[in-house]
Design a protein around this motif. Sequence first.
Motif, mmCIF file in Angstrom:
data_model
loop_
_atom_site.group_PDB
_atom_site.id
_atom_site.type_symbol
_atom_site.label_atom_id
_atom_site.label_comp_id
_atom_site.label_asym_id
_atom_site.label_seq_id
_atom_site.Cartn_x
_atom_site.Cartn_y
_atom_site.Cartn_z
ATOM 1 N N ILE A 39 19.193 -6.475 -35.315
ATOM 2 C CA ILE A 39 19.865 -7.744 -35.588
ATOM 3 C C ILE A 39 19.719 -8.636 -34.358
ATOM 4 O O ILE A 39 20.271 -8.335 -33.294
ATOM 5 C CB ILE A 39 21.352 -7.529 -35.919
ATOM 6 N N PRO A 72 26.237 -1.330 -44.885
ATOM 7 C CA PRO A 72 24.881 -1.870 -45.030
ATOM 8 C C PRO A 72 24.592 -2.503 -46.388
ATOM 9 O O PRO A 72 23.640 -3.268 -46.517
ATOM 10 C CB PRO A 72 23.997 -0.643 -44.803
ATOM 11 N N LEU A 114 23.949 -6.208 -46.662
ATOM 12 C CA LEU A 114 22.689 -6.803 -46.207
ATOM 13 C C LEU A 114 21.832 -7.295 -47.367
ATOM 14 O O LEU A 114 20.726 -7.798 -47.141
ATOM 15 C CB LEU A 114 21.887 -5.777 -45.398
ATOM 16 N N GLU A 168 20.392 -10.740 -46.935
ATOM 17 C CA GLU A 168 19.806 -11.083 -45.643
ATOM 18 C C GLU A 168 18.278 -11.173 -45.734
ATOM 19 O O GLU A 168 17.649 -10.601 -46.628
ATOM 20 C CB GLU A 168 20.196 -10.041 -44.595
ATOM 21 N N LEU A 183 16.028 -9.915 -40.039
ATOM 22 C CA LEU A 183 16.244 -8.536 -39.611
ATOM 23 C C LEU A 183 14.985 -7.708 -39.825
ATOM 24 O O LEU A 183 14.111 -8.060 -40.606
ATOM 25 C CB LEU A 183 17.407 -7.918 -40.401
#
Length: 305
Positions: A170, A191, A194, A197, A246
């Motif tokens: 990150i 998680p 995410l 993301e 990421l």
Amino acid sequence: MKEDLSLEYLQAIQQYGNFSHAAKALFVSQPYLSKYIKILETKLGVNLVNRQITPLTLTYAGELYVSYMKDIQKSYAKMQVELEAISNLKKGRLIVGMNPILASYTLFRFLPQFMKKYPGIEIELEEGTASEMESLILQNKVDICLNMLPISNPELVYEELFEENIYLVIPSEHPLYDKNNVTPTHVPFNPKSLKNEKFILLKPGLGLRRLTDGIFEHYEIKQPNIILETNNIENAFRLCINGNALTFIPESVVTRDQVKFNANLYTLGNPIFKNYVVINYKKDALLSPAAKAFLQFTKEKFIQF
């Protein structure tokens, strides 16, 4: 012995059922493949391919030819093994398959020492994706391979060399970045969050991509937002830490050069997701003395891990 491609060519025709698809798989042109087989048939005085049906099949003569050529290859391989054994590893040849990440971050740890210990063994490196390496092993084009799990093909066996952490990276520009986590630690949030993301990942087929796909599946992230794919792990890492997307990296990427950067490194999973580095080869393969020496040398070298 001059390399004879007839067995490989006929097996491809048998597998794909036409010259066009077989040629594509063999990375040759369709006219070249057709001409090669026609010349071989003329030389032998028999038809090897039944061109009267679709998909194409081998004739009885073709099947017999393939069977004998397989026996010849096995006999030749056995002769090479015995001759290398007689030379006591003073001479030999070894084709080593390598995952690109391992080529960059682990190869230097052992290959120079192996070549120094066995100066008479000629080394040839083949680099490619995990799936490409598996295919080359099965085609007997690679003797032994350094790769990452998972390896699912039942015709391949492997021996584990070492394991290392997989880190979620990150970058400092990301809202999830925590300036207090300056050393690697376990992920402090779920998680599953995410799923929306942005990610920069390796391209499909590479060993680490197989692993990251498994992580997404584990956390039920069915369609991750992948904004960029690359073949180079260092490229993915640097694009990540200098942006706000990421990525995932193996521990060795960080430890090799002691890189300085502003980013959080998080392990995931319970148990923690690991990168398992293995050396693999074809099941029931007759490993040459050079391949056996390489296998033993690398296992001893990485026992520290």
